[in-house]
Scaffold this motif. Structure first.
Motif, mmCIF file in Angstrom:
data_model
loop_
_atom_site.group_PDB
_atom_site.id
_atom_site.type_symbol
_atom_site.label_atom_id
_atom_site.label_comp_id
_atom_site.label_asym_id
_atom_site.label_seq_id
_atom_site.Cartn_x
_atom_site.Cartn_y
_atom_site.Cartn_z
ATOM 1 N N GLY A 106 89.019 30.248 15.428
ATOM 2 C CA GLY A 106 87.879 30.247 16.762
ATOM 3 C C GLY A 106 87.747 31.245 17.532
ATOM 4 N N SER A 107 88.744 32.374 17.359
ATOM 5 C CA SER A 107 88.620 33.828 17.715
ATOM 6 C C SER A 107 87.408 34.554 17.341
ATOM 7 N N ASN A 108 86.355 34.365 17.641
ATOM 8 C CA ASN A 108 85.218 34.967 16.888
ATOM 9 C C ASN A 108 84.029 35.542 17.592
ATOM 10 N N TYR A 109 84.245 35.897 18.861
ATOM 11 C CA TYR A 109 83.104 36.695 19.768
ATOM 12 C C TYR A 109 83.646 37.632 20.534
ATOM 13 N N PHE A 110 83.486 38.897 20.156
ATOM 14 C CA PHE A 110 83.756 40.032 20.992
ATOM 15 C C PHE A 110 82.902 41.090 20.949
ATOM 16 N N HIS A 111 82.767 41.746 22.183
ATOM 17 C CA HIS A 111 81.728 42.915 22.361
ATOM 18 C C HIS A 111 80.264 42.497 21.777
ATOM 19 N N GLY A 112 79.893 41.579 22.060
ATOM 20 C CA GLY A 112 78.492 41.164 21.732
ATOM 21 C C GLY A 112 78.626 40.743 20.256
#
Length: 144
Positions: free
Chosen positions: A70-76
């Motif tokens: 679930g760690s799936n959204y970074f830096h847009g």
């Protein structure tokens, strides 16, 4: 020394959208072409590309694990796990034979300089064999 400091100059990219990055790339393309320094820039960018590809490949499994949790959204950037399926037919004798025949046919056609008429002795059918359309593309081979 922090090995990731090499990326510090790229930190502003983390806050840019895809269209902004493409616009920045176009400005860089225009600048490099105008400066007449394309070959130097191409060589330098190739080194950066190799670095990024190696790092990306080296962390791939760890990133897949994290994205899967679930760690799936970074830096847009939204990430999701996708799969690709490939097939290996090399154990199938019919496929191997067809592949061999196809290779032989391609070799024959590459040897033609102009179309020729061919008689199929088994069926009596007359066909025309044409040389393949040849496309030559230039590219830069990088060795370092």
């Amino acid at each position: 020394m922090n090995e990731l400091r090499i990326y510090d100059d790229f930190a502003p990219l983390a806050h840019m959208g895809k269209s902004d990055i493409k616009a920045l790339a176009q400005r860089q393309i225009d600048y490099v072409k105008e400066s007449g320094d394309s070959e130097n820039t191409a060589a330098f960018i190739k080194k950066i590309q190799v670095l990024l590809d190696e790092v990306q490949n080296g962390i791939k499994e760890s990133a897949i694990d994290s994205v899967g949790r679930g760690s799936n959204y970074f830096h847009g950037v939204k990430m999701q796990i996708s799969s690709i399926t490939t097939y290996d037919y090399k154990k199938d004798a019919v496929w191997v034979d067809l592949k061999r025949k196809l290779t032989e046919r391609e070799t024959f056609l590459k040897g033609l300089k102009e179309p020729i008429t061919v008689l199929n002795e088994e069926t009596g059918e007359i066909t025309t064999a044409y040389p393949p359309n040849k496309k030559v593309s230039d590219y830069i081979k990088f060795d370092f």
